[in-house]
Design a protein around this motif. Sequence first.
Motif, PDB file in Angstrom:
ATOM      1  N   PRO A 185     -12.555  11.779 -15.349  1.00  0.00           N
ATOM      2  CA  PRO A 185     -11.446  10.945 -15.826  1.00  0.00           C
ATOM      3  C   PRO A 185     -10.350  11.811 -16.434  1.00  0.00           C
ATOM      4  N   LYS A 186      -9.114  11.450 -16.164  1.00  0.00           N
ATOM      5  CA  LYS A 186      -8.001  12.159 -16.786  1.00  0.00           C
ATOM      6  C   LYS A 186      -7.957  11.802 -18.260  1.00  0.00           C
ATOM      7  N   ARG A 208      -5.799   3.969 -25.493  1.00  0.00           N
ATOM      8  CA  ARG A 208      -4.610   4.445 -26.198  1.00  0.00           C
ATOM      9  C   ARG A 208      -4.538   3.853 -27.606  1.00  0.00           C
ATOM     10  N   ARG A 209      -4.984   2.608 -27.737  1.00  0.00           N
ATOM     11  CA  ARG A 209      -4.920   1.959 -29.045  1.00  0.00           C
ATOM     12  C   ARG A 209      -5.910   2.591 -30.012  1.00  0.00           C
ATOM     13  N   ARG A 210      -7.108   2.855 -29.532  1.00  0.00           N
ATOM     14  CA  ARG A 210      -8.136   3.402 -30.419  1.00  0.00           C
ATOM     15  C   ARG A 210      -8.013   4.909 -30.589  1.00  0.00           C
ATOM     16  N   GLY A 211      -7.539   5.594 -29.519  1.00  0.00           N
ATOM     17  CA  GLY A 211      -7.415   7.048 -29.601  1.00  0.00           C
ATOM     18  C   GLY A 211      -8.760   7.730 -29.756  1.00  0.00           C
ATOM     19  N   GLN A 212      -9.811   7.130 -29.192  1.00  0.00           N
ATOM     20  CA  GLN A 212     -11.156   7.671 -29.324  1.00  0.00           C
ATOM     21  C   GLN A 212     -11.646   8.156 -27.968  1.00  0.00           C
ATOM     22  N   PRO A 213     -12.523   9.165 -27.968  1.00  0.00           N
ATOM     23  CA  PRO A 213     -13.067   9.673 -26.698  1.00  0.00           C
ATOM     24  C   PRO A 213     -13.992   8.647 -26.057  1.00  0.00           C
ATOM     25  N   LEU A 214     -14.127   8.756 -24.732  1.00  0.00           N
ATOM     26  CA  LEU A 214     -15.055   7.893 -24.016  1.00  0.00           C
ATOM     27  C   LEU A 214     -16.485   8.269 -24.357  1.00  0.00           C
ATOM     28  N   ASN A 215     -17.370   7.262 -24.418  1.00  0.00           N
ATOM     29  CA  ASN A 215     -18.779   7.610 -24.574  1.00  0.00           C
ATOM     30  C   ASN A 215     -19.324   8.093 -23.234  1.00  0.00           C
ATOM     31  N   ASP A 216     -20.525   8.643 -23.239  1.00  0.00           N
ATOM     32  CA  ASP A 216     -21.058   9.267 -22.030  1.00  0.00           C
ATOM     33  C   ASP A 216     -21.187   8.296 -20.867  1.00  0.00           C
ATOM     34  N   LEU A 217     -21.686   7.103 -21.123  1.00  0.00           N
ATOM     35  CA  LEU A 217     -21.877   6.135 -20.051  1.00  0.00           C
ATOM     36  C   LEU A 217     -20.541   5.722 -19.435  1.00  0.00           C
ATOM     37  N   GLU A 218     -19.522   5.526 -20.267  1.00  0.00           N
ATOM     38  CA  GLU A 218     -18.220   5.156 -19.751  1.00  0.00           C
ATOM     39  C   GLU A 218     -17.595   6.315 -18.982  1.00  0.00           C
ATOM     40  N   TYR A 219     -17.816   7.531 -19.454  1.00  0.00           N
ATOM     41  CA  TYR A 219     -17.314   8.726 -18.772  1.00  0.00           C
ATOM     42  C   TYR A 219     -17.893   8.799 -17.354  1.00  0.00           C
ATOM     43  N   ILE A 220     -19.221   8.615 -17.253  1.00  0.00           N
ATOM     44  CA  ILE A 220     -19.875   8.683 -15.946  1.00  0.00           C
ATOM     45  C   ILE A 220     -19.411   7.542 -15.055  1.00  0.00           C
ATOM     46  N   ARG A 222     -16.577   6.047 -15.006  1.00  0.00           N
ATOM     47  CA  ARG A 222     -15.241   6.318 -14.479  1.00  0.00           C
ATOM     48  C   ARG A 222     -15.278   7.420 -13.421  1.00  0.00           C
ATOM     49  N   CYS A 223     -16.174   8.395 -13.589  1.00  0.00           N
ATOM     50  CA  CYS A 223     -16.329   9.434 -12.571  1.00  0.00           C
ATOM     51  C   CYS A 223     -16.746   8.827 -11.240  1.00  0.00           C
ATOM     52  N   LEU A 224     -17.691   7.902 -11.282  1.00  0.00           N
ATOM     53  CA  LEU A 224     -18.192   7.300 -10.057  1.00  0.00           C
ATOM     54  C   LEU A 224     -17.212   6.304  -9.468  1.00  0.00           C
ATOM     55  N   ALA A 225     -16.309   5.791 -10.298  1.00  0.00           N
ATOM     56  CA  ALA A 225     -15.333   4.806  -9.818  1.00  0.00           C
ATOM     57  C   ALA A 225     -14.199   5.456  -9.049  1.00  0.00           C
ATOM     58  N   ARG A 226     -13.992   6.742  -9.250  1.00  0.00           N
ATOM     59  CA  ARG A 226     -12.875   7.437  -8.577  1.00  0.00           C
ATOM     60  C   ARG A 226     -13.322   7.851  -7.183  1.00  0.00           C
TER      61      ARG A 226
END
Length: 229
Positions: A185-186, A208-220, A222-226
Amino acid sequence: MSAAPQLLAAASVGRLSRSASGILVKAATGFHVLRVDGYSWTKTLAAGERISSNQFLVGNKYWFMDYYPNGADGSKASDYISLRLRLRNGCSRRDCDIVYHRQAQYKFSIVDRTGKAVYEVPAETSTFTYPGPGTPYEGSGCGPDEFITREELERRSETLLPDDCLAIRCDVGVAQQERVADVAPKHKQHNRHDDSDESDWEGSPEGRRRGQPLNDLEYIRRCLARRRT
């Protein structure tokens, strides 16, 4: 607790490094037609002698078709026509870095003047070995020793040998790696030297509102969604 689990557990509170890549693998397919005018004269070749096609390209590899009018092995298949699919001598610079096996699917068929297959054998799977650096290689190839008897070929000459012409088609399919791409993910980094700051996903209002990093599950996820096409 052992050292390894302690280190992994510390990742949840320490510096985080995450990455992802995607490999696109597609089927590379093609075919080559070997036209033999004057089939009757090819029967004068000795058993085990071959007639070879021009080289042709499939899957970034060059191949040959070999036609044995009196069999590839005179003691076993002299009454048959034998066919071979053969890899060109040598290997590319990229392939010579390592020794590995690659499988090629192939099928031979006799075609008539309209291009229609009028005699064929089922697709088979063959394994070729690409050698190490500086090692020339040219095997005998792979294919049916007993493709068709000369008796049957000549009995069906009106369909298979019009005007004493034999046309053999070879279909080849190999798996080919297209490219390796970044599928992570960018993210925006407030500090370019701090790779733990994987902030909001671009285009995500919530991020953008929270300004927090993605958790691991969300990161993965998004990787698989691209998807890469």
